[in-house]
Design a protein around this motif. Structure first.
Motif, PDB file in Angstrom:
ATOM      1  N   TYR A  59       0.820  -1.204   0.000  1.00  0.00           N
ATOM      2  CA  TYR A  59       0.000   0.000   0.000  1.00  0.00           C
ATOM      3  C   TYR A  59       0.857   1.257   0.000  1.00  0.00           C
ATOM      4  O   TYR A  59       1.964   1.276   0.557  1.00  0.00           O
ATOM      5  CB  TYR A  59      -0.887   0.033   1.248  1.00  0.00           C
ATOM      6  N   THR A  68      -8.017  -1.463   1.923  1.00  0.00           N
ATOM      7  CA  THR A  68      -7.671  -2.875   1.837  1.00  0.00           C
ATOM      8  C   THR A  68      -7.939  -3.381   0.424  1.00  0.00           C
ATOM      9  O   THR A  68      -9.052  -3.226  -0.087  1.00  0.00           O
ATOM     10  CB  THR A  68      -8.495  -3.708   2.832  1.00  0.00           C
ATOM     11  N   SER A  70      -8.140  -6.627  -2.151  1.00  0.00           N
ATOM     12  CA  SER A  70      -8.361  -8.071  -2.126  1.00  0.00           C
ATOM     13  C   SER A  70      -8.749  -8.527  -3.525  1.00  0.00           C
ATOM     14  O   SER A  70      -9.059  -7.705  -4.386  1.00  0.00           O
ATOM     15  CB  SER A  70      -9.454  -8.436  -1.112  1.00  0.00           C
TER      16      SER A  70
END
Length: 116
Positions: A59, A68, A70
């Protein structure tokens, strides 16, 4: 032809959340590193988050602890969950798929606007 389609952008107040999705087609999704970039008006396109084909993530310092990334290889989709949004997060967010420099694809972008 490879296609990446982003969705989930919109207008949100400071402190709010959004979840971006990027659906891929005509690509062996599972072998690609997937990334989210963003570009604010008058600024360069910056890397926000990356997830490798093995699931390792990275990040930008500015979003650590708030965003986040995914992926769901079965759905050929990568996600970006964005929490605690700030006005400085306002930008067009782009999805990227890359296996090597010559094997690199971009979506059309989705606008995220965070109001103060």
């Amino acid at each position: 032809q490879v296609r990446l389609v982003e969705s989930g952008g919109g207008l949100v107040q400071t402190g709010g959340s959004l979840r971006l999705s990027c659906a891929a087609s005509r690509i062996i999704f599972s072998i690609y590193t997937m990334s989210w970039y963003r570009q604010a008006p008058g600024k360069q396109r910056d890397l926000v988050a990356t997830i490798t084909n093995g699931g390792s993530t990275n990040y930008a310092d500015s979003v650590k602890g708030r965003f986040t990334i995914s992926r769901d290889n079965g759905k050929m989709t990568v996600y970006l969950q964005m929490n605690s949004l700030k006005p400085e997060d306002t930008a067009v967010y782009y999805c990227n798929a890359q296996r090597r420099v010559s094997d690199d694809y971009w979506g059309q972008g989705t606008q995220v606007t965070v109001s103060s």
